[in-house]
Design a protein around this motif. Structure first.
Motif, PDB file in Angstrom:
ATOM      1  N   ALA A  33       7.957   8.017  24.540  1.00  0.00           N
ATOM      2  CA  ALA A  33       8.826   8.532  25.598  1.00  0.00           C
ATOM      3  C   ALA A  33       9.449   9.841  25.126  1.00  0.00           C
ATOM      4  CB  ALA A  33       9.916   7.527  25.941  1.00  0.00           C
ATOM      5  N   ASP A  34       9.515  10.817  25.994  1.00  0.00           N
ATOM      6  CA  ASP A  34      10.163  12.077  25.642  1.00  0.00           C
ATOM      7  C   ASP A  34      11.671  11.910  25.674  1.00  0.00           C
ATOM      8  OD1 ASP A  34       7.814  13.979  25.572  1.00  0.00           O
ATOM      9  OD2 ASP A  34       7.573  13.126  27.574  1.00  0.00           O
ATOM     10  N   ASN A  35      12.376  12.868  25.082  1.00  0.00           N
ATOM     11  CA  ASN A  35      13.833  12.881  25.202  1.00  0.00           C
ATOM     12  C   ASN A  35      14.215  13.119  26.655  1.00  0.00           C
ATOM     13  OD1 ASN A  35      14.008  12.647  22.405  1.00  0.00           O
ATOM     14  ND2 ASN A  35      14.134  14.865  22.105  1.00  0.00           N
ATOM     15  N   VAL A  36      15.297  12.481  27.075  1.00  0.00           N
ATOM     16  CA  VAL A  36      15.781  12.704  28.429  1.00  0.00           C
ATOM     17  C   VAL A  36      16.822  13.827  28.377  1.00  0.00           C
ATOM     18  CG1 VAL A  36      17.627  10.951  28.243  1.00  0.00           C
ATOM     19  CG2 VAL A  36      16.746  11.620  30.493  1.00  0.00           C
ATOM     20  N   PRO A  37      16.766  14.799  29.292  1.00  0.00           N
ATOM     21  CA  PRO A  37      17.765  15.869  29.287  1.00  0.00           C
ATOM     22  C   PRO A  37      19.176  15.319  29.454  1.00  0.00           C
ATOM     23  CG  PRO A  37      15.902  16.452  30.675  1.00  0.00           C
ATOM     24  CD  PRO A  37      15.725  15.012  30.309  1.00  0.00           C
ATOM     25  N   SER A  38      20.086  15.817  28.653  1.00  0.00           N
ATOM     26  CA  SER A  38      21.493  15.413  28.759  1.00  0.00           C
ATOM     27  C   SER A  38      22.326  16.614  29.208  1.00  0.00           C
ATOM     28  CB  SER A  38      22.011  14.882  27.422  1.00  0.00           C
ATOM     29  OG  SER A  38      21.941  15.879  26.423  1.00  0.00           O
ATOM     30  N   TYR A  39      23.526  16.313  29.751  1.00  0.00           N
ATOM     31  CA  TYR A  39      24.331  17.356  30.380  1.00  0.00           C
ATOM     32  C   TYR A  39      25.754  17.316  29.853  1.00  0.00           C
ATOM     33  CZ  TYR A  39      20.438  17.375  33.692  1.00  0.00           C
ATOM     34  OH  TYR A  39      19.196  17.437  34.263  1.00  0.00           O
ATOM     35  N   GLU A  40      26.341  18.503  29.788  1.00  0.00           N
ATOM     36  CA  GLU A  40      27.738  18.619  29.360  1.00  0.00           C
ATOM     37  C   GLU A  40      28.664  18.073  30.455  1.00  0.00           C
ATOM     38  OE1 GLU A  40      30.876  22.104  27.916  1.00  0.00           O
ATOM     39  OE2 GLU A  40      28.811  22.611  28.516  1.00  0.00           O
ATOM     40  N   VAL A  41      29.713  17.367  30.033  1.00  0.00           N
ATOM     41  CA  VAL A  41      30.664  16.752  30.961  1.00  0.00           C
ATOM     42  C   VAL A  41      32.084  17.244  30.635  1.00  0.00           C
ATOM     43  CG1 VAL A  41      31.708  14.581  31.709  1.00  0.00           C
ATOM     44  CG2 VAL A  41      29.249  14.702  31.268  1.00  0.00           C
ATOM     45  N   LYS A  42      32.905  17.433  31.663  1.00  0.00           N
ATOM     46  CA  LYS A  42      34.321  17.725  31.445  1.00  0.00           C
ATOM     47  C   LYS A  42      35.136  17.023  32.524  1.00  0.00           C
ATOM     48  CE  LYS A  42      34.453  22.134  33.988  1.00  0.00           C
ATOM     49  NZ  LYS A  42      34.703  23.597  33.869  1.00  0.00           N
ATOM     50  N   ILE A  43      36.376  16.754  32.203  1.00  0.00           N
ATOM     51  CA  ILE A  43      37.279  16.061  33.137  1.00  0.00           C
ATOM     52  C   ILE A  43      38.492  16.953  33.347  1.00  0.00           C
ATOM     53  CG2 ILE A  43      38.671  14.009  33.530  1.00  0.00           C
ATOM     54  CD1 ILE A  43      36.772  12.548  31.573  1.00  0.00           C
ATOM     55  N   GLU A  44      38.775  17.247  34.598  1.00  0.00           N
ATOM     56  CA  GLU A  44      39.925  18.068  34.948  1.00  0.00           C
ATOM     57  C   GLU A  44      40.670  17.421  36.105  1.00  0.00           C
ATOM     58  OE1 GLU A  44      38.668  22.044  35.763  1.00  0.00           O
ATOM     59  OE2 GLU A  44      38.048  22.441  33.697  1.00  0.00           O
ATOM     60  N   ALA A  45      41.969  17.193  35.898  1.00  0.00           N
ATOM     61  CA  ALA A  45      42.840  16.631  36.940  1.00  0.00           C
ATOM     62  C   ALA A  45      42.274  15.326  37.495  1.00  0.00           C
ATOM     63  CB  ALA A  45      43.055  17.647  38.059  1.00  0.00           C
ATOM     64  N   GLY A  46      41.737  14.495  36.578  1.00  0.00           N
ATOM     65  CA  GLY A  46      41.223  13.194  36.984  1.00  0.00           C
ATOM     66  C   GLY A  46      39.891  13.231  37.684  1.00  0.00           C
ATOM     67  N   GLU A  47      39.230  14.392  37.710  1.00  0.00           N
ATOM     68  CA  GLU A  47      37.929  14.510  38.357  1.00  0.00           C
ATOM     69  C   GLU A  47      36.870  14.846  37.314  1.00  0.00           C
ATOM     70  OE1 GLU A  47      35.782  16.821  42.162  1.00  0.00           O
ATOM     71  OE2 GLU A  47      37.826  17.313  41.542  1.00  0.00           O
ATOM     72  N   VAL A  48      35.705  14.234  37.444  1.00  0.00           N
ATOM     73  CA  VAL A  48      34.594  14.445  36.495  1.00  0.00           C
ATOM     74  C   VAL A  48      33.668  15.545  37.023  1.00  0.00           C
ATOM     75  CG1 VAL A  48      32.606  13.383  35.336  1.00  0.00           C
ATOM     76  CG2 VAL A  48      34.686  12.035  35.772  1.00  0.00           C
ATOM     77  N   PHE A  49      33.339  16.476  36.126  1.00  0.00           N
ATOM     78  CA  PHE A  49      32.403  17.544  36.465  1.00  0.00           C
ATOM     79  C   PHE A  49      31.255  17.535  35.464  1.00  0.00           C
ATOM     80  CE2 PHE A  49      36.407  18.908  38.279  1.00  0.00           C
ATOM     81  CZ  PHE A  49      36.026  19.331  39.543  1.00  0.00           C
ATOM     82  N   VAL A  50      30.051  17.805  35.974  1.00  0.00           N
ATOM     83  CA  VAL A  50      28.850  17.828  35.135  1.00  0.00           C
ATOM     84  C   VAL A  50      28.197  19.199  35.271  1.00  0.00           C
ATOM     85  CG1 VAL A  50      26.579  16.809  34.686  1.00  0.00           C
ATOM     86  CG2 VAL A  50      28.490  15.361  35.445  1.00  0.00           C
ATOM     87  N   ASN A  51      27.905  19.811  34.119  1.00  0.00           N
ATOM     88  CA  ASN A  51      27.184  21.082  34.139  1.00  0.00           C
ATOM     89  C   ASN A  51      25.745  20.820  34.587  1.00  0.00           C
ATOM     90  OD1 ASN A  51      25.812  23.519  33.482  1.00  0.00           O
ATOM     91  ND2 ASN A  51      27.376  23.996  31.943  1.00  0.00           N
ATOM     92  N   SER A  52      25.300  21.518  35.623  1.00  0.00           N
ATOM     93  CA  SER A  52      23.978  21.240  36.184  1.00  0.00           C
ATOM     94  C   SER A  52      22.831  21.730  35.301  1.00  0.00           C
ATOM     95  CB  SER A  52      23.850  21.877  37.574  1.00  0.00           C
ATOM     96  OG  SER A  52      24.027  23.280  37.484  1.00  0.00           O
TER      97      SER A  52
END
Length: 592
Positions: A82-101
């Motif tokens: 199996a190849d590596n699965v792409p992973s994404y940077e995550v950040k949390i601001e003001a109780g909301e989760v954001f993911v770098n696309s």
């Protein structure tokens, strides 16, 4: 808050804590695990199963389709298939989760190349397929991709093998194929290299002789002497010395092929054919691979079958001594006929002589034509044509395994033809005689001879022809014919009709390429397609009726052989299709 367009909202953190996971825009799976938020591509890189439906325990995300395991933080896989699965940077601001696309690790060409090497080492078809698709789609040249396979196959294992021959043959035919065909051809070639070389030890080279002013003539004498007594270690040191002296690929090919023709038709033609393919690969593999490629051929010189020792070359008609005497006459002739007195070759008459049951006359005819100044490359081309004619005349009532006998002669004759395009070495003239003798020895496989299909204007299908959807005018119709076993006559008739009706030869060769590459084809079938398609091209410059018929011969020989060996389980092309669908983002697993 202000955020760049790269960041995608994954919703409230407390909601994610309650749900455990969710899929957001862009097909990204977001997980809450051990009080942390992680994001990876939702498609399992193995076969595309939705990872949000998997299990996450102790930081390991397990796919529930084939149990591939991934580090949820980095995306790295614990399973080599199996190849590596792409992973994404995550950040949390003001109780909301954001993911770098944008994934942390972009899939660049270098990573695909490394993955291809890993797939070859582990002999895993799906890994090789996905690497090939990624490299082709990234714009990496076909030869750069194949070069990785040549390097791997000549580094590990016993030496040059059928897998390397298949890969080289497929590189040769890539211009005839569309993009899908190119991917399949590279993938098939590389898979066969892996099958032949994976899991085997590194092939260590000996050192060259100390630097000395040794002439090419002396190196040739040493090499031939070593090969004669089956001393492949000594032969390797001579070869490495020759390479170190700066001999180019043409000089090395002449040196090695002279030794390969000191005996008759070694190993049923495979020795000469494999040498030819190795030197074709050397043309694009890079000079840094010269030593590994040329020395990879030596293992087959250790114990090859020498055909002059076989009964059929000695009786009921003695072939060995007449060839020996003919070659002796040629080598003792100081000058051939001058340019203005060259003999005019009657191609049709010579072709029929090659196909006759009078081998001594054939040997004498070849000798006389060479003495009269006919170019060896032209005679070699006609021997290849005669060998292809044997395949057209091969009757399906013969033992099925006998297809390989006529195939061997054809691919050998093709290799000899190719070599004479690059060489003027007089001792290689022996190879033309050996090929002609093999054409003669195959005569029994044309008794009775299969009839050559003839174009007929008709509304319905001819007797014995498979009608496809009421007509046979589209290239896909040929593929439909080849979906059924042993449609040798029907496929040949279709090709004759297609060409007679003005069908495109370019389209037809692409179709025949797909007919090959959609199968789990065995080694000889790859040889057949490559040799026939190249011989076809060599006749395009003539433009006369004889050349047009020769081109038809190559098309028919290839088609009949493919039809005899289809269909198969088609597991290999299925894997390649999966890899390409995954690359395009298609879902193999669909929720009900």
């Amino acid at each position: 808050m202000s955020k760049s367009l790269e960041w995608v909202s994954a919703g409230a953190l407390n909601t994610l804590q309650e749900e455990g996971s969710k899929v957001i825009k862009g097909g990204i799976a977001v997980f809450f695990h051990d009080n942390q938020v992680y994001a990876v591509d939702n498609r399992c890189p193995h076969l595309g199963f939705p990872l949000h439906m998997g299990s996450l325990c102790d930081g390991i995300l397990t796919c529930h389709w084939h149990h591939a395991r991934f580090d949820v933080c980095s995306g790295g896989t614990l399973d080599p298939w199996a190849d590596n699965v792409p992973s994404y940077e995550v950040k949390i601001e003001a109780g909301e989760v954001f993911v770098n696309s944008m994934p942390k690790q972009a899939n660049h060409a270098d990573s695909y190349k490394e993955r291809l090497r890993e797939g070859l080492q582990q002999n895993i078809g799906i890994v090789i397929a996905k690497a090939v698709v990624g490299l082709v789609e990234s714009g990496v040249s076909d030869k750069d991709i194949a070069r990785i396979g040549i390097e791997f196959g000549t580094t590990y294992g016993n030496g040059w093998n059928s897998g390397l021959t298949i890969l080289t043959a497929m590189v040769r035919v890539l211009p005839k194929l569309d993009k899908t065909g190119r991917i399949l051809a590279l993938y098939q070639g590389l898979v066969h290299v892996a099958r032949q070389s994976s899991g085997r030890g590194t092939r260590h080279l000996l050192g060259p002789l100390p630097a000395a002013e040794t002439s090419l003539e002396r190196l040739l004498k040493w090499y031939r002497s070593c090969i004669e007594v089956r001393d492949t270690d000594g032969a390797q040191k001579v070869l490495l010395t020759a390479a170190q002296k700066g001999l180019d690929s043409k000089q090395l090919a002449d040196l090695m092929l002279v030794a390969a023709t000191d005996h008759y038709y070694l190993d049923g033609g495979h020795v000469f054919d494999f040498h030819n393919k190795a030197f074709e690969a050397l043309q694009w593999a890079g000079s840094e691979q010269t030593e590994r490629i040329v020395t990879s051929l030596l293992h087959m010189m250790n114990m090859p079958v020498r055909s002059e020792e076989l009964h059929q070359w000695q009786a009921p008609i003695q072939l060995v001594e007449p060839i020996k005497q003919a070659v002796l006459t040629l080598t003792n002739t100081t000058a051939f006929t001058s340019e203005e007195h060259k003999s005019v070759l009657d191609e049709e008459s010579f072709l029929q002589q090659l196909l006759s049951d009078k081998p001594i006359e054939t040997i004498e005819k070849i000798r006389d034509l060479l003495l009269a100044g006919v170019e060896p490359v032209k005679l070699a081309q006609l021997v290849a044509l005669a060998a292809a004619e044997r395949i057209i005349r091969f009757h399906t009532q013969n033992d099925f395994s006998d297809w390989i006998a006529v195939l061997h002669t054809f691919t050998y004759a093709h290799a000899v033809h190719v070599r004479f395009m690059h060489s003027t070495e007089p001792l290689l003239l022996r190879a033309i005689f050996h090929g002609a003798a093999s054409v003669y020895l195959d005569r029994f496989l044309n008794v009775p001879a299969a009839a050559r299909p003839q174009h007929k204007q008709r509304n319905g299908a001819a007797e014995g022809e498979l009608a496809v959807n009421g007509s046979s005018t589209e290239p896909d119709d040929l593929l439909n014919i080849l979906d059924q076993r042993q449609q040798v006559a029907a496929a040949g008739q279709w090709v004759v009709d297609y060409v007679a009706n003005g069908g495109s030869s370019k389209v037809l060769w692409n179709t025949l390429g797909h007919a090959l590459l959609r199968e789990d084809a065995e080694f000889h079938t790859f040889q057949m397609y490559e040799a026939a398609s190249e011989e076809y091209d060599h006749w395009t410059t003539y433009g006369n009726d004889f050349a047009l018929r020769a081109q038809e011969t190559m098309l028919l020989a290839c088609t009949r052989y493919l039809a005899a060996h289809a269909p198969t389980a088609r597991e290999l092309p299925h894997t390649a299709k999966i890899a390409w669908r995954l690359y395009r983002g298609e879902r193999l697993f669909e929720e009900e």
